[in-house]
Design a protein around this motif. Sequence first.
Motif, PDB file in Angstrom:
ATOM      1  N   GLY A  54      37.300  57.911  41.065  1.00 40.72           N
ATOM      2  CA  GLY A  54      36.645  56.630  41.360  1.00 40.72           C
ATOM      3  C   GLY A  54      35.659  56.197  40.290  1.00 40.72           C
ATOM      4  N   PHE A  55      35.682  56.851  39.134  1.00 44.64           N
ATOM      5  CA  PHE A  55      34.822  56.495  37.992  1.00 44.64           C
ATOM      6  C   PHE A  55      33.330  56.652  38.280  1.00 44.64           C
ATOM      7  CE2 PHE A  55      38.335  53.166  37.444  1.00 44.64           C
ATOM      8  CZ  PHE A  55      39.160  54.035  36.748  1.00 44.64           C
ATOM      9  N   ASN A  72      39.300  57.976  29.363  1.00 48.87           N
ATOM     10  CA  ASN A  72      38.326  58.662  28.484  1.00 48.87           C
ATOM     11  C   ASN A  72      37.816  57.712  27.401  1.00 48.87           C
ATOM     12  OD1 ASN A  72      39.452  60.707  29.947  1.00 48.87           O
ATOM     13  ND2 ASN A  72      39.756  62.117  28.231  1.00 48.87           N
ATOM     14  N   GLU A  73      38.658  56.729  27.080  1.00 48.96           N
ATOM     15  CA  GLU A  73      38.299  55.811  25.994  1.00 48.96           C
ATOM     16  C   GLU A  73      37.460  54.634  26.473  1.00 48.96           C
ATOM     17  OE1 GLU A  73      42.177  54.950  24.463  1.00 48.96           O
ATOM     18  OE2 GLU A  73      42.439  57.037  23.802  1.00 48.96           O
ATOM     19  N   PHE A  74      37.252  54.532  27.778  1.00 49.72           N
ATOM     20  CA  PHE A  74      36.485  53.396  28.311  1.00 49.72           C
ATOM     21  C   PHE A  74      34.984  53.681  28.264  1.00 49.72           C
ATOM     22  CE2 PHE A  74      40.211  52.189  31.356  1.00 49.72           C
ATOM     23  CZ  PHE A  74      40.918  51.693  30.275  1.00 49.72           C
ATOM     24  N   SER A  75      34.188  52.653  27.995  1.00 52.89           N
ATOM     25  CA  SER A  75      32.721  52.799  28.012  1.00 52.89           C
ATOM     26  C   SER A  75      32.241  52.891  29.455  1.00 52.89           C
ATOM     27  CB  SER A  75      32.074  51.587  27.341  1.00 52.89           C
ATOM     28  OG  SER A  75      32.259  50.445  28.167  1.00 52.89           O
ATOM     29  N   ASP A  76      31.016  53.361  29.639  1.00 54.21           N
ATOM     30  CA  ASP A  76      30.439  53.437  30.986  1.00 54.21           C
ATOM     31  C   ASP A  76      30.387  52.050  31.631  1.00 54.21           C
ATOM     32  OD1 ASP A  76      30.147  56.126  30.668  1.00 54.21           O
ATOM     33  OD2 ASP A  76      27.984  56.084  30.316  1.00 54.21           O
ATOM     34  N   ASP A  77      30.031  51.040  30.847  1.00 53.02           N
ATOM     35  CA  ASP A  77      29.952  49.672  31.377  1.00 53.02           C
ATOM     36  C   ASP A  77      31.318  49.183  31.848  1.00 53.02           C
ATOM     37  OD1 ASP A  77      27.301  49.420  31.053  1.00 53.02           O
ATOM     38  OD2 ASP A  77      27.380  48.111  29.278  1.00 53.02           O
ATOM     39  N   ASP A  81      32.515  48.217  35.655  1.00 50.53           N
ATOM     40  CA  ASP A  81      33.128  46.921  35.948  1.00 50.53           C
ATOM     41  C   ASP A  81      34.485  47.116  36.648  1.00 50.53           C
ATOM     42  OD1 ASP A  81      33.184  44.043  35.670  1.00 50.53           O
ATOM     43  OD2 ASP A  81      34.839  44.386  34.275  1.00 50.53           O
ATOM     44  N   LEU A  82      35.261  48.048  36.117  1.00 51.19           N
ATOM     45  CA  LEU A  82      36.568  48.364  36.703  1.00 51.19           C
ATOM     46  C   LEU A  82      36.404  48.866  38.142  1.00 51.19           C
ATOM     47  CD1 LEU A  82      39.397  48.289  35.437  1.00 51.19           C
ATOM     48  CD2 LEU A  82      39.157  50.715  34.896  1.00 51.19           C
TER      49      LEU A  82
END
Length: 242
Positions: A54-55, A72-77, A81-82
């Motif tokens: 669930g991020f 893994n490549e996504f930023s925390d922000d 948002d996702l």
Amino acid sequence: MSLIQVENLCKIYDNEGVKTQAVCGVNFVVEEGDFVAIMGPSGSGKSTLMQILGFLDRPTSGKYFFDGKNTNEFSDDYLADLRNRKIGFIFQTFNLLPRTTVFENVELPLLYDRKIIGRDRSNEEKIKEALNSVMMEHRMNYFSNQLSGGEKQRVAIARALVNNPSLIFADEPTGNLDSKSGTQIMKILQKLNDEGKTIILVTHETFTARHAKRILYVKDGNIISDEIVRERRIAKDGEMLK
Ligand SMILES: Nc1ncnc2c1ncn2[C@@H]1O[C@H](COP(=O)(O)OP(=O)(O)O)[C@@H](O)[C@H]1O
Ligand SMILES: [Mg+2]
């Protein structure tokens, strides 16, 4: 393309040098529209797994593909948002704000979304629709602490639904409820799944898990079996969840 795919997922907590391996070497796939129950004894890593999926947390190692993309490549922000747009969470303890109305509790996820400013009419419609889907519209102006456990959980489900997520995580959603209210919650989850939402339910009760389409058994941080539910239970009003 699968909604969720994890490869060799591991989470090792590190508290001042004290390491706890909560989840390790986990591999599985969840297709859109599935209803998966994650079962296992206390401490087996169920909540940790849910938090990663669930991020809410990141794995220590391994890969997590969401909608085919490596998270893994996504930023925390971007992950936040996702999470806000695609995922709804339901917890054992409801996690509603007390002395805050039912309406305002369900409104919260809409306020977190930076693209929506203020209380426009469409927000109000979304909130009423979410409350209506769990039969709680009539309690809109009650404070959350004036509700029964089952009603609180229905409001928590409305809050999880208000952004129209495609994926719902429920961590022991019936754990604090009497069996009649528990049945009602399972009936709502099955209805949402019938409408196309993917559901991942954490439970340690076999009877509850049998309302899902598939059961993953977790032990010591790994999946030890993955089975399709035969003679799936369909929740019916008035029936006991036992
Ligand atoms: N924040 C944390 N720090 C250290 N250890 C943790 C933390 N959260 C969970 N754990 C440990 O990780 C293991 C798995 O916990 P958890 O995922 O909560 O299991 P479950 O939900 O199946 O009961 C347990 O041994 C637990 O003590
Ligand atoms: Mg847990």
